[in-house]
Design an enzyme around this catalytic site. Sequence first.
Site, short mmCIF file in Angstrom:
data_model
loop_
_atom_site.label_atom_id
_atom_site.label_comp_id
_atom_site.label_asym_id
_atom_site.label_seq_id
_atom_site.Cartn_x
_atom_site.Cartn_y
_atom_site.Cartn_z
N ILE A 74 1.18 -0.90 0.06
CA ILE A 74 -0.11 0.11 -0.09
C ILE A 74 0.65 1.57 -0.26
CG2 ILE A 74 0.08 0.29 2.88
CD1 ILE A 74 -3.63 1.01 2.00
N SER A 146 8.19 6.24 -3.54
CA SER A 146 7.46 4.63 -3.75
C SER A 146 7.74 4.47 -5.35
CB SER A 146 6.29 4.34 -3.09
OG SER A 146 6.29 5.07 -2.11
N LEU A 160 6.97 5.01 -10.90
CA LEU A 160 7.37 6.19 -9.71
C LEU A 160 6.38 7.34 -8.52
CD1 LEU A 160 9.07 8.43 -9.79
CD2 LEU A 160 10.70 6.79 -10.55
N CYS A 177 3.93 1.31 2.10
CA CYS A 177 5.06 -0.22 1.19
C CYS A 177 4.61 -1.57 2.20
CB CYS A 177 6.33 0.41 0.76
SG CYS A 177 5.76 1.90 -0.21
#
Length: 223
Positions: A74, A146, A160, A177
């Site tokens: 997530i 992320s 990204l 994450c």
Amino acid sequence: MNIPLIVRQLGVQDYQQVWQQMQDFTDQRTADTPDEIWLVQHNAVFTQGQAGKAEHLLHATQIPVVQSDRGGQITYHGLGQQVMYVLIDIKRHKAQGSELNVRQLVTALEQSVVQTLADYCVTAYPKADAPGVYVDCNGIEKKICSLGLRIRKGCSFHGLALNINMDLSPFHAINPCGYVGLEMCQLADFVAQDEANCDKVSPKLVAHFTDILGYNMQQNFNN
């Protein structure tokens, strides 16, 4: 490498709309379809990756949660975060002898962020066991970018999300994450507010990414 590249600036878009467009583009592309980069900011949304576990959403909020088909766990998207989606025919790169594979594409994305942050005198680094880009903030490791991809028919989509100048508080509602206690940071923590701007950062990000992968043909569109 004489592979054409189109860069599209999409502005602010809802996540699900752009996600569907990425899937449609990938399903419909042919061997001659140019690779594309999509630059976008999303309205507030949590997205769960394919391996996402419900327990990493710590408590419910008014922010919608979308189950995505990208890799990873997530994360949160919101205004002030520069998202860069990479729609690349990996097979074609291999056919032209550049030996691009998924791991190398991930590395190219991470290094494009590392080099972009270096332009602002911010030292950042990737981690072999946790995709993304991190910064040491006074001895505390924080995540600033992320990363998650999906490969379909030898072509990539997703990409990204680099935190530029945003409200980071929604990250407190999740284990970012999938990592318990992971703290997030953003470019605005390190540079002047007027420099922490997606419109200023995104050209540097694209330039580093395309240089790493060796593109030499580029068209830009504001749509």
